[in-house]
Motif scaffolding. Sequence first.
Motif, mmCIF file in Angstrom:
data_model
loop_
_atom_site.group_PDB
_atom_site.id
_atom_site.type_symbol
_atom_site.label_atom_id
_atom_site.label_comp_id
_atom_site.label_asym_id
_atom_site.label_seq_id
_atom_site.Cartn_x
_atom_site.Cartn_y
_atom_site.Cartn_z
ATOM 1 N N SER A 1 69.958 -82.829 41.390
ATOM 2 C CA SER A 1 70.698 -83.107 40.158
ATOM 3 C C SER A 1 69.986 -82.519 38.945
ATOM 4 C CB SER A 1 70.864 -84.618 39.978
ATOM 5 O OG SER A 1 71.660 -85.172 41.009
ATOM 6 N N LEU A 2 68.659 -82.609 38.917
ATOM 7 C CA LEU A 2 67.893 -82.030 37.811
ATOM 8 C C LEU A 2 68.130 -80.531 37.716
ATOM 9 C CD1 LEU A 2 64.526 -83.959 38.328
ATOM 10 C CD2 LEU A 2 65.977 -84.112 36.307
ATOM 11 N N GLU A 3 68.103 -79.875 38.870
ATOM 12 C CA GLU A 3 68.309 -78.425 38.878
ATOM 13 C C GLU A 3 69.697 -78.074 38.352
ATOM 14 O OE1 GLU A 3 67.704 -74.601 41.849
ATOM 15 O OE2 GLU A 3 67.308 -76.631 42.572
ATOM 16 N N GLU A 4 70.692 -78.886 38.713
ATOM 17 C CA GLU A 4 72.060 -78.615 38.259
ATOM 18 C C GLU A 4 72.234 -78.928 36.778
ATOM 19 O OE1 GLU A 4 76.662 -79.860 39.418
ATOM 20 O OE2 GLU A 4 74.999 -80.408 40.739
ATOM 21 N N VAL A 5 71.747 -80.085 36.346
ATOM 22 C CA VAL A 5 71.933 -80.513 34.955
ATOM 23 C C VAL A 5 71.206 -79.584 33.984
ATOM 24 C CG1 VAL A 5 71.339 -82.344 33.299
ATOM 25 C CG2 VAL A 5 72.438 -82.931 35.468
ATOM 26 N N PHE A 6 70.016 -79.117 34.364
ATOM 27 C CA PHE A 6 69.228 -78.253 33.477
ATOM 28 C C PHE A 6 69.384 -76.766 33.811
ATOM 29 C CE2 PHE A 6 66.973 -82.338 32.995
ATOM 30 C CZ PHE A 6 66.930 -82.419 31.612
ATOM 31 N N ASP A 7 70.408 -76.442 34.590
ATOM 32 C CA ASP A 7 70.717 -75.041 34.919
ATOM 33 C C ASP A 7 69.522 -74.300 35.521
ATOM 34 O OD1 ASP A 7 73.350 -75.288 33.945
ATOM 35 O OD2 ASP A 7 72.674 -74.909 31.894
ATOM 36 N N GLY A 8 68.742 -75.010 36.328
ATOM 37 C CA GLY A 8 67.652 -74.377 37.055
ATOM 38 C C GLY A 8 66.392 -74.122 36.253
ATOM 39 N N ARG A 9 66.358 -74.547 34.974
ATOM 40 C CA ARG A 9 65.178 -74.296 34.129
ATOM 41 C C ARG A 9 64.632 -75.604 33.581
ATOM 42 N NH1 ARG A 9 66.009 -69.599 29.814
ATOM 43 N NH2 ARG A 9 63.757 -70.007 29.711
ATOM 44 N N ASN A 10 63.363 -75.846 33.830
ATOM 45 C CA ASN A 10 62.722 -77.050 33.309
ATOM 46 C C ASN A 10 62.685 -76.981 31.777
ATOM 47 O OD1 ASN A 10 60.530 -78.963 32.464
ATOM 48 N ND2 ASN A 10 60.347 -79.233 34.669
ATOM 49 N N PRO A 11 63.111 -78.047 31.078
ATOM 50 C CA PRO A 11 63.201 -77.996 29.617
ATOM 51 C C PRO A 11 61.873 -78.159 28.889
ATOM 52 C CG PRO A 11 63.853 -80.164 30.391
ATOM 53 C CD PRO A 11 63.608 -79.317 31.619
ATOM 54 N N ALA A 12 60.807 -78.484 29.591
ATOM 55 C CA ALA A 12 59.521 -78.714 28.930
ATOM 56 C C ALA A 12 58.975 -77.425 28.331
ATOM 57 C CB ALA A 12 58.504 -79.287 29.920
ATOM 58 N N GLY A 13 58.415 -77.534 27.134
ATOM 59 C CA GLY A 13 57.814 -76.367 26.495
ATOM 60 C C GLY A 13 56.635 -75.841 27.276
ATOM 61 N N GLU A 14 55.752 -76.763 27.702
ATOM 62 C CA GLU A 14 54.604 -76.403 28.543
ATOM 63 C C GLU A 14 54.638 -77.264 29.787
ATOM 64 O OE1 GLU A 14 50.988 -76.741 26.250
ATOM 65 O OE2 GLU A 14 51.003 -74.586 25.873
ATOM 66 N N GLN A 15 54.730 -76.627 30.934
ATOM 67 C CA GLN A 15 54.799 -77.358 32.193
ATOM 68 C C GLN A 15 53.374 -77.616 32.680
ATOM 69 O OE1 GLN A 15 57.494 -74.933 34.571
ATOM 70 N NE2 GLN A 15 58.893 -74.833 32.817
ATOM 71 N N ILE A 16 53.013 -78.885 32.727
ATOM 72 C CA ILE A 16 51.609 -79.266 32.907
ATOM 73 C C ILE A 16 51.028 -78.740 34.210
ATOM 74 C CG2 ILE A 16 52.197 -81.528 33.899
ATOM 75 C CD1 ILE A 16 49.700 -82.643 32.464
ATOM 76 N N TRP A 17 51.842 -78.659 35.284
ATOM 77 C CA TRP A 17 51.307 -78.189 36.567
ATOM 78 C C TRP A 17 51.091 -76.680 36.588
ATOM 79 C CZ3 TRP A 17 56.248 -79.299 35.478
ATOM 80 C CH2 TRP A 17 57.235 -78.393 35.837
ATOM 81 N N LYS A 18 51.667 -75.976 35.625
ATOM 82 C CA LYS A 18 51.407 -74.548 35.499
ATOM 83 C C LYS A 18 50.253 -74.282 34.536
ATOM 84 C CE LYS A 18 56.145 -73.140 36.599
ATOM 85 N NZ LYS A 18 57.361 -72.434 36.126
ATOM 86 N N LYS A 19 50.061 -75.200 33.614
ATOM 87 C CA LYS A 19 48.983 -75.078 32.637
ATOM 88 C C LYS A 19 47.658 -75.584 33.193
ATOM 89 C CE LYS A 19 47.798 -76.962 28.045
ATOM 90 N NZ LYS A 19 48.279 -77.826 26.936
ATOM 91 N N LEU A 20 47.737 -76.530 34.106
ATOM 92 C CA LEU A 20 46.541 -77.226 34.581
ATOM 93 C C LEU A 20 46.634 -77.488 36.077
ATOM 94 C CD1 LEU A 20 43.939 -78.915 33.939
ATOM 95 C CD2 LEU A 20 45.461 -80.846 33.509
#
Length: 391
Positions: A113-132
Amino acid sequence: MTKREPVAGIQPELLRWARETVGLSIDEAATMSKVSPADVTAWETGDDAPSYVQLEKLAYHVYKRPLAVFFLPTPPNETSPQGEFRTLPETEMQSLTRDTYLQIRRAHAYQLSLEEVFDGRNPAGEQIWKKLTLSQSEPVAEQAQRVRDALGITLEQQTEWKSDDQALKQWRKAVEDGGVFVFKASFKQADISGFCLIDKSFPLIYLNNSTTKTRQIFSLFHELAHVLLSVNGLSKFDQRYIEDLPQAEKKIERFCNAIAAEVLIPAADFMQCAARLPRNAELSSERDFSELASRYGVSREAVLRRLLDQGRVSQSFYRHKADLWASQKKESTGGSYYLNQGAYLSDRFAREVVGRHYRHQLSLEQAADFLGIKPRSFAGFEERILQGAGA
């Protein structure tokens, strides 16, 4: 064909798969279906088949599957909890209840549902698991500080929070601002504290709302550590299960506990605050433990674990007090339906669904389906979401 006649075309393998994927034994499935174990066995071996009424009960009430799935040629390709989670011993995995299986399945549905509602893109400005990312070979204190820095919450801010409820709400918001979605549910299997599902775009943490707010806070960071290690995790309230894990998994669970403890109770600050306690901290009063727990917004057990790590209480004292506190009454999960449902869902997800409905991008029925509510309940739910539905 009458409703009492066996249904033709059912694949016996699908019946067995559906039962096993909710963790039910043949006897348990028979009891819930109000038939004999011999009937269930015959259905799964192909010697007999359920009637239409019996199949409906199996599909909708026992296995929670669409009726059509039982007519597929082979079982759908799903990862079982045993294959997905390596952080519980095999004996503990075998003890998972039907409700826990269904909660894990629901979490996977939320990810879709998250993937569908957000059109496949995470809305966070900085995604913590990619930053850290975390490493078991680096000092825990330094890594925990990086987690806190990434979340943007100082120790001074933390100690100013007035309640456990406020602490959970603030920590949860910070984690969601980092792109990790946090859902909750009241587990019937009360000893499950939570789990996480990693994903390249929509990692998810799922907490047991039946536990206290302080326990949920610790579980939030234990599971966040799993996310930052890129490892799915499923953990229990009683930490003794860790000792039965294989060595690699044991190290992971101890590391995640250490990160959670250090983020929430920084060792340097704790050393100063705990200095006023008797050297033998077993002589401390209940008020001493409660005041330290209140400072950090954690449980008394988390404080006692810190003292155990410092060698200021014995293992037997720690276990006795932890068991005593765990047996005490947990927080009530009653109250407003809308308040509870709002707290269960990821706030960012719920707000996006509500927003898309009012931008005419989702129908009322679609929005209600995403939120897991009836369309007639949408107005009341939406009001609670916009007001802030709590932790």
